[in-house]
Design a protein around this motif. Structure first.
Motif, PDB file in Angstrom:
ATOM      1  N   ALA A 161       0.839  -1.194   0.000  1.00 19.45           N
ATOM      2  CA  ALA A 161       0.000   0.000   0.000  1.00 19.45           C
ATOM      3  C   ALA A 161       0.878   1.250   0.000  1.00 19.45           C
ATOM      4  O   ALA A 161       1.317   1.724   1.043  1.00 19.45           O
ATOM      5  N   ALA A 162       1.137   1.783  -1.190  1.00 18.36           N
ATOM      6  CA  ALA A 162       2.039   2.920  -1.312  1.00 18.36           C
ATOM      7  C   ALA A 162       1.505   4.165  -0.620  1.00 18.36           C
ATOM      8  O   ALA A 162       2.267   5.049  -0.243  1.00 18.36           O
ATOM      9  N   THR A 163       0.188   4.258  -0.478  1.00 18.89           N
ATOM     10  CA  THR A 163      -0.412   5.438   0.139  1.00 18.89           C
ATOM     11  C   THR A 163      -0.559   5.301   1.652  1.00 18.89           C
ATOM     12  O   THR A 163      -1.075   6.201   2.299  1.00 18.89           O
ATOM     13  N   ASP A 164      -0.115   4.185   2.206  1.00 17.41           N
ATOM     14  CA  ASP A 164      -0.227   3.964   3.645  1.00 17.41           C
ATOM     15  C   ASP A 164       0.833   4.798   4.357  1.00 17.41           C
ATOM     16  O   ASP A 164       2.029   4.591   4.180  1.00 17.41           O
ATOM     17  N   THR A 165       0.378   5.762   5.138  1.00 17.39           N
ATOM     18  CA  THR A 165       1.305   6.675   5.814  1.00 17.39           C
ATOM     19  C   THR A 165       1.620   6.266   7.248  1.00 17.39           C
ATOM     20  O   THR A 165       2.313   6.996   7.956  1.00 17.39           O
ATOM     21  N   ARG A 166       1.120   5.119   7.680  1.00 19.26           N
ATOM     22  CA  ARG A 166       1.404   4.687   9.047  1.00 19.26           C
ATOM     23  C   ARG A 166       2.876   4.331   9.214  1.00 19.26           C
ATOM     24  O   ARG A 166       3.543   3.936   8.267  1.00 19.26           O
ATOM     25  N   LYS A 167       3.378   4.476  10.428  1.00 18.55           N
ATOM     26  CA  LYS A 167       4.739   4.081  10.732  1.00 18.55           C
ATOM     27  C   LYS A 167       4.850   2.563  10.702  1.00 18.55           C
ATOM     28  O   LYS A 167       3.854   1.853  10.919  1.00 18.55           O
ATOM     29  N   VAL A 168       6.046   2.071  10.458  1.00 19.45           N
ATOM     30  CA  VAL A 168       6.262   0.635  10.247  1.00 19.45           C
ATOM     31  C   VAL A 168       6.955  -0.009  11.443  1.00 19.45           C
ATOM     32  O   VAL A 168       7.979   0.481  11.923  1.00 19.45           O
ATOM     33  N   ILE A 169       6.373  -1.116  11.899  1.00 19.26           N
ATOM     34  CA  ILE A 169       7.004  -1.974  12.900  1.00 19.26           C
ATOM     35  C   ILE A 169       7.399  -3.264  12.193  1.00 19.26           C
ATOM     36  O   ILE A 169       6.535  -3.991  11.693  1.00 19.26           O
ATOM     37  N   LEU A 170       8.679  -3.546  12.120  1.00 13.15           N
ATOM     38  CA  LEU A 170       9.146  -4.758  11.458  1.00 13.15           C
ATOM     39  C   LEU A 170       9.510  -5.801  12.504  1.00 13.15           C
ATOM     40  O   LEU A 170      10.374  -5.572  13.358  1.00 13.15           O
ATOM     41  N   PHE A 171       8.848  -6.949  12.442  1.00 14.70           N
ATOM     42  CA  PHE A 171       9.163  -8.082  13.315  1.00 14.70           C
ATOM     43  C   PHE A 171      10.105  -8.991  12.546  1.00 14.70           C
ATOM     44  O   PHE A 171       9.705  -9.657  11.593  1.00 14.70           O
TER      45      PHE A 171
END
Length: 231
Positions: free
Chosen positions: A42-52
């Motif tokens: 989702a290129a338009t997703d502006t949420r911050k990313v949590i990578l597990f």
């Protein structure tokens, strides 16, 4: 801490051998890559990313990905209306050495919070604790170099006493010492209240059931929640 996590080493190693040979890892790498791409499409997703970023415990071995703790964390986050999205980059059989190589590719995408869950397979294979420490340090250093503002959480793991008290003690010290020296957050023991509980693990005695992942979720959330609330 639940010491019943420590089951007979010969059984553990037998299960590990079935779970993480090179052929299995090569087959799984593409699946992980496809999953991560789907989660980041989702290129338009502006949420911050949590990578597990971890091994089969993060991947939710034996379960649907929606039952693994990263997905359950996402549900919790969504219910609270927090602007974060979780990416499950767990790979069954991952060691800290292979993780140290794979993190280069994972860091090509923006990451705000990195949860590192690696080392369990190192311990079961009897890899030198110093080698495990070196690899984990490299992963942390690479993440900080790429994203100076990144927040990192290190998930602690333990090994069976069958490896010998000196080895177990040296391995146990890796996580709190790295967390302290790098000023990152620590989950003391990822499988607290789950490891060694037959009803909370699959027949292999290693990987949590869906119910077990619910408890792991609470363990992770205790450390993650304050990080989410920090500016």
């Amino acid at each position: 801490m639940n010491r019943k996590f420590f089951i007979p080493l010969i059984f553990v190693l037998g299960t590990l051998a079935c779970n993480s040979p090179q052929q299995q890892q090569e087959q799984t790498m593409q699946n992980v890559a496809d999953t991560v791409r789907a989660q980041t499409s989702a290129a338009t997703d502006t949420r911050k990313v949590i990578l597990f970023f971890g091994n089969s415990l993060t991947a939710g071995f034996g379960l649907e990905i929606e039952q693994a703790f990263p997905a359950l964390i996402q549900r919790r986050i969504d219910s609270l209306g927090l602007p974060y999205r979780c990416i499950n980059a767990g790979l069954s059989g991952e060691t800290t050495a292979s993780g140290n190589t794979r993190i280069d590719w994972m860091l090509e995408q923006p990451i705000d919070i990195l949860v590192i869950e690696l080392g369990g397979n190192d311990g079961l294979r009897g890899i030198s604790p110093e080698e495990t420490r070196k690899n984990l340090q490299s992963i942390i250093s690479k993440a900080k170099a790429k994203y100076p503002a990144i927040k990192i959480i290190l998930a602690g793991m333990e090994v069976p006493p069958n490896m010998g008290p000196d080895y177990a003690a040296a391995f146990r010290k890796i996580y709190p010492e790295l967390a302290k020296s790098n000023k990152v957050e620590l989950i003391p023991f990822l499988l607290d209240k789950v490891g060694g509980e037959p009803s909370l693990n699959l027949p292999d005695g290693i990987h949590p059931t869906a119910e077990g992942h619910l408890i792991v979720t609470e363990t992770v959330w205790k450390t993650l929640q304050p990080v989410l609330e920090k500016p």
